[in-house]
Design an enzyme around this catalytic site. Sequence first.
Site, PDB file in Angstrom:
ATOM      1  N   GLY B  29     -17.063 -15.347 -34.399  1.00 51.85           N
ATOM      2  CA  GLY B  29     -18.415 -14.858 -34.632  1.00 51.85           C
ATOM      3  C   GLY B  29     -18.752 -13.521 -33.841  1.00 51.85           C
ATOM      4  CB  CYS B 238     -26.007 -26.910 -63.933  1.00 46.44           C
ATOM      5  SG  CYS B 238     -25.107 -25.639 -65.038  1.00 46.44           S
ATOM      6  CB  CYS B 241     -21.624 -27.895 -66.339  1.00 47.81           C
ATOM      7  SG  CYS B 241     -22.431 -27.795 -64.625  1.00 47.81           S
ATOM      8  CB  CYS B 263     -23.308 -23.575 -62.010  1.00 50.48           C
ATOM      9  SG  CYS B 263     -23.344 -25.253 -62.259  1.00 50.48           S
ATOM     10  CB  CYS B 269     -20.542 -23.514 -64.594  1.00 50.34           C
ATOM     11  SG  CYS B 269     -21.814 -23.971 -65.496  1.00 50.34           S
TER      12      CYS B 269
END
Lengths: 187, 283
Positions: B29, B238, B241, B263, B269
């Site tokens: 980080g 979606c 899909c 998606c 997808c």
Amino acid sequence: MQADTLSGGFADPSIGSSHAFRAVMEAMARPGTVHGISGAVPPAPLSPAAGTVLLTLCDTETPVYLAGAADCEAVRVWLAFHTGAPLVGPAECMFAVGTWDAVVPLSSYPVGTSQYPDRSATLIVERPDLCATGAALTGPGIKDQAALSLPEVAAFHSNRALFPLGLDFLFTSGDCVAALPRTTKVS
Amino acid sequence: MNAYNFAYLDEQTKRMIRRALLKGLAIPGYQVPFASREMPMPYGWGTGGVQVSAAVLTPEDTFKVIDQGADDTTNAVSIRTFFQRTAGVATTTVTHDATVIQTRHRIPEEALGEGQILVYQVPIPEPLRFLEPRESETRKMHSLEEYGLMHVKLYEDISRHGHIATSYAYPVKVEGRYVMDPSPIPKFDNPKLGDMAAIQLFGAGREQRIYALPPYTQVVSLDFEDHPFEATKADHPCGMCGAQDSYLDELIIDDAGGRMFVCSDTDYCEARQAAGHKGKDAA
């Protein structure tokens, strides 16, 4: 001697160092795991793993401290030819290489500053062998718990206490490398 | 292969980036300064990610690039072609076949595994930058762990909107120490940052910073007890899909206000459609 100095580098520096770095990075990202690393053939007493790490990470911008037996003429000229890294004492180094007995005490190395904790030394510690047994490791990079044959526990305990400052360790033996970043809790 | 050094960058530059990556992994980080190079593409096109990818690639890698989840956008195509040409690596669009995935603003839907590396392109690596423009000050704030300002910002969100309105680049705290900008990924992706099996590397070219998350690192999205973090997405399946669990793009499809949700992860997808899943808008 001249021939020894000039030889022992990567056969193909670009490809060789890319493989070597991936081994070092995987080791540092997953403390306790042991990875194969090869490519360089340094003069004794350095192991091929330690020599490969030095060629992968060191150049004219990285002061190196050769500790104990590693500080010999053969290693000095080999490192000078292949990396150009300046040789310094422990207080100024970015990398140190040597056996555990030679690199201690750890208090002599830079541990970074609170604003720049990355300005700390990385110690390349030569080990007789490396295996995933011994001290228990937990922390970032470790799913539940890992283990590594460490030279001792107390020193890493106090190094962890310095976080976010601290030293990072690469352990080398033959053609194997493992690592212990400052974040790892050792018990 | 051709006249380029492997993966375009010279060896000394790669060593410099590799050293920064190792320190980044050792201090999860924390933003490690690095001497970012000019790349043959403009800043803002992923020069940080490209430099990190160049430093980690080996000839045996299979490389995938996504831009907002898509493999077929200009940015993704040009970076993929760049490494095809300069490193000779195999490329793929299939998430689980890739060993190195460079991404702009998404984490793939499919869970990544050990042996994979996710490289993020980061525009502004400093999470405190819009609250405090001076680098000298933000550096001090990180060293003193002084992150109160960030909570004030999230609180102001709540007082103005009734909830935390920050929806992307949502700040996280890593291992209880450094507050980190996860790059402009939607906050829907934040829960995937922590405990990921893959290595995550972040490169900011213009801002000259590298940071990293080792696998299985604790990453917590900042929040309040009474306003807990929530990973949000458009409340639709979606259209192509039918996936209920993926992050969606909203597309305007005509002049009459018609729209569909699809998606953002094109590989996810397409794989679902190939497996026979069909959404309400699929042809």
